[in-house]
Design an enzyme around this catalytic site. Structure first.
Site, PDB file in Angstrom:
ATOM      1  N   VAL A  61      -9.357  -8.440  17.221  1.00  0.00           N
ATOM      2  CA  VAL A  61     -10.092  -8.913  15.901  1.00  0.00           C
ATOM      3  C   VAL A  61      -9.565  -9.671  14.951  1.00  0.00           C
ATOM      4  O   VAL A  61      -8.648 -10.048  15.312  1.00  0.00           O
ATOM      5  CB  VAL A  61      -9.612  -7.139  14.932  1.00  0.00           C
ATOM      6  N   CYS A  62     -10.473 -10.449  13.835  1.00  0.00           N
ATOM      7  CA  CYS A  62      -9.671 -11.723  13.445  1.00  0.00           C
ATOM      8  C   CYS A  62     -10.787 -10.901  11.329  1.00  0.00           C
ATOM      9  O   CYS A  62     -10.858  -9.754  11.570  1.00  0.00           O
ATOM     10  CB  CYS A  62     -10.361 -12.629  14.072  1.00  0.00           C
ATOM     11  N   ARG A  63     -11.268 -12.127  11.182  1.00  0.00           N
ATOM     12  CA  ARG A  63     -11.869 -11.410   9.990  1.00  0.00           C
ATOM     13  C   ARG A  63     -12.799 -11.118  10.256  1.00  0.00           C
ATOM     14  O   ARG A  63     -13.096 -10.046   9.771  1.00  0.00           O
ATOM     15  CB  ARG A  63     -11.350 -12.686   9.051  1.00  0.00           C
TER      16      ARG A  63
END
Length: 110
Positions: A61-63
């Site tokens: 996951v990232c932004r």
């Protein structure tokens, strides 16, 4: 020309016991992250690849989902069982999921 499809799952379909790897930078992580997630910034991934959690699969996951998609493409090419979390932490927060902040104020997604 596009590369191969990256395995992905929307936040709403994440298994309750999903092993999350957050590849955002430290300021983003400190502002708010998923409880129990492991942090390994994308910028440090190749140097710290030995620190990857041993989970099958590992949800990245990232932004918003862009950086994590690149990380998933790279790790999948290395033989790791990885899945991109579509919409990233923005989608996580929008769905009202729990956030933990390491900074001094309440959690927020930056």
């Amino acid at each position: 020309m596009t590369g191969p499809a990256v395995p992905a799952v929307p936040v709403a379909d994440l298994p309750p016991d999903a092993a999350l790897l957050d590849v955002r930078e430290i300021d983003e992580w400190n502002a708010g992250h998923a409880p129990g997630a492991r942090h390994l910034p994308m910028s440090e991934l190749t140097a710290r690849i030995a620190e990857l959690p041993d989970h099958d699969p590992l949800y990245v996951v990232c932004r918003s989902g862009g950086r994590s998609a690149r990380v998933v493409a790279y790790l999948a090419g290395q033989g790791y069982p990885v899945v991109n979390v579509e919409g990233g932490m923005q989608s996580w927060a929008a769905q009202g999921r729990e956030l933990v902040a390491d900074g001094g104020s309440g959690p927020e997604i930056i």
